[in-house]
Scaffold this motif. Structure first.
Motif, short mmCIF file in Angstrom:
data_model
loop_
_atom_site.label_atom_id
_atom_site.label_comp_id
_atom_site.label_asym_id
_atom_site.label_seq_id
_atom_site.Cartn_x
_atom_site.Cartn_y
_atom_site.Cartn_z
N LEU A 155 -4.69 9.81 16.13
CA LEU A 155 -4.55 9.73 14.80
C LEU A 155 -4.37 8.51 14.36
O LEU A 155 -3.17 7.60 14.63
N TYR A 156 -6.01 8.55 13.21
CA TYR A 156 -6.14 6.88 12.66
C TYR A 156 -4.67 6.44 12.18
O TYR A 156 -3.94 5.41 11.75
N THR A 157 -4.58 7.87 10.66
CA THR A 157 -3.45 7.75 9.94
C THR A 157 -2.80 9.40 10.06
O THR A 157 -2.71 10.50 10.72
N HIS B 88 -8.92 8.20 8.11
CA HIS B 88 -9.23 7.04 9.21
C HIS B 88 -8.99 6.14 9.18
O HIS B 88 -8.34 5.25 9.78
N GLU B 89 -9.06 5.81 7.65
CA GLU B 89 -8.08 4.57 7.26
C GLU B 89 -7.27 4.54 5.95
O GLU B 89 -8.19 4.88 4.57
N GLU B 90 -6.05 4.85 5.97
CA GLU B 90 -5.38 5.05 4.11
C GLU B 90 -5.86 4.61 3.55
O GLU B 90 -5.71 5.22 2.25
N SER B 91 -6.70 3.46 3.13
CA SER B 91 -6.57 2.61 1.95
C SER B 91 -8.11 3.40 1.54
O SER B 91 -9.34 3.06 0.58
N ILE B 92 -9.05 4.58 2.30
CA ILE B 92 -11.16 4.43 1.85
C ILE B 92 -10.70 6.26 1.99
O ILE B 92 -9.89 6.56 2.82
N ASN B 93 -11.93 6.49 0.96
CA ASN B 93 -12.37 7.68 0.88
C ASN B 93 -13.49 7.70 1.32
O ASN B 93 -14.56 6.66 0.47
N CYS B 94 -13.71 9.73 1.00
CA CYS B 94 -14.88 8.73 1.10
C CYS B 94 -15.26 11.00 0.66
O CYS B 94 -14.36 11.69 1.00
N VAL B 95 -16.59 10.89 0.09
CA VAL B 95 -17.08 12.28 -0.19
C VAL B 95 -18.43 12.49 -0.13
O VAL B 95 -19.01 11.48 -0.02
N GLY B 96 -19.07 13.73 1.04
CA GLY B 96 -20.50 13.56 1.19
C GLY B 96 -20.64 14.91 0.86
O GLY B 96 -20.66 16.12 0.66
#
Length: 254
Positions: A158-160, A189-197
């Motif tokens: 549970l990273y976040t 993975h990190e509360e402050s990082i978002n990603c789309v793929g």
């Protein structure tokens, strides 16, 4: 392209649909049987077509060998890199390319963002497999039994508060990714990082790699990043077409 070469190459798609006799080949090409026979003999000498006992022709084993060798020697990173750079230049965010190998998802390319904030990710480093968008795309393409077995074998750190909690939730998410054809990691993975793929596919339609755009909340909101999804998918589709050989390479069209 010479007329003879053009006609010879036109025979291969015909035989890909199934064996054909001399008359059918001649009709397809719109030439006399003697001309069709000369072309077939040349292709046969190179192992690209084979003459059966019933006098019909089919694709030769050498053609499949060449295709396999081409796939094995094709580096998806080399094909994708110019597209990743172009995507990075247009949006300014970090762009990744990843593959699934030996039960791990690994970054094989990265183009850094143009702003001072840098991401921890490194080429050759394993991806947090239960939360990363690229991992979801790669694992969603696995056959269902393999996908389920892998999900049940994984740990779920549970990273976040948004991390995937268990195998059941992970399988549901993979099913969604498989259906929609894209994936996200919105603070998993990190509360402050978002990603789309989006996925990169090979000639057989299977996912061979996954690419993504990532950015911190201080630079762009999750909603704004999701707005880039069509651009990300178009880029992944362009890489897929070039990797599969359905469009000319950049060098060929330059």
């Amino acid at each position: 392209m010479s007329q003879s070469v053009d006609r010879a190459l036109s025979i291969l798609p015909l035989l890909a649909r199934g064996p054909a006799d001399l008359g059918a080949v001649a009709d397809e090409l719109g030439v006399h049987k003697s001309t069709a026979l000369r072309l077939l003999r040349t292709l046969h000498e190179h192992g690209l077509v084979h003459r059966q006992r019933d006098q019909r022709y089919r694709l030769g084993a050498r053609l499949f060998t060449l295709a396999q060798e081409a796939v094995e020697n094709l580096d998806v990173r080399d094909v994708a890199h110019p597209h990743l750079v172009a995507l990075n230049e247009s949006c300014g965010h970090t762009v990744h390319l990843a593959v699934y190998e030996e039960r791990e998802v690994l970054y094989i390319d990265k183009v850094e963002s143009r702003y001072p904030v840098r991401m921890y990710s490194r080429i050759g480093k394993p991806v947090p497999i239960t939360v990363a968008a690229v991992a979801k795309l790669l694992l969603a393409d696995l056959p269902e039994p393999e996908r389920r077995a892998l999900a049940e074998r994984l740990d779920y750190p549970l990273y976040t508060s948004r991390s995937t909690p268990d195998a059941a939730a992970f399988l549901r998410e993979l099913a969604t990714v498989r259906e929609q054809g894209w994936a996200t990691d919105l603070g998993g993975h990190e509360e402050s990082i978002n990603c789309v793929g989006a996925p990169v596919k090979g000639p057989d339609g299977r996912v061979v790699a996954a690419m993504s755009v990532s950015a911190p909340n201080v630079v762009v909101t999750a909603e704004e990043l999701l707005g880039l999804l069509p651009h990300v998918r178009r880029t992944a589709d362009a890489v897929s077409r070039e990797y599969a050989g359905t469009t000319p390479s950049k060098e060929a069209t330059a």
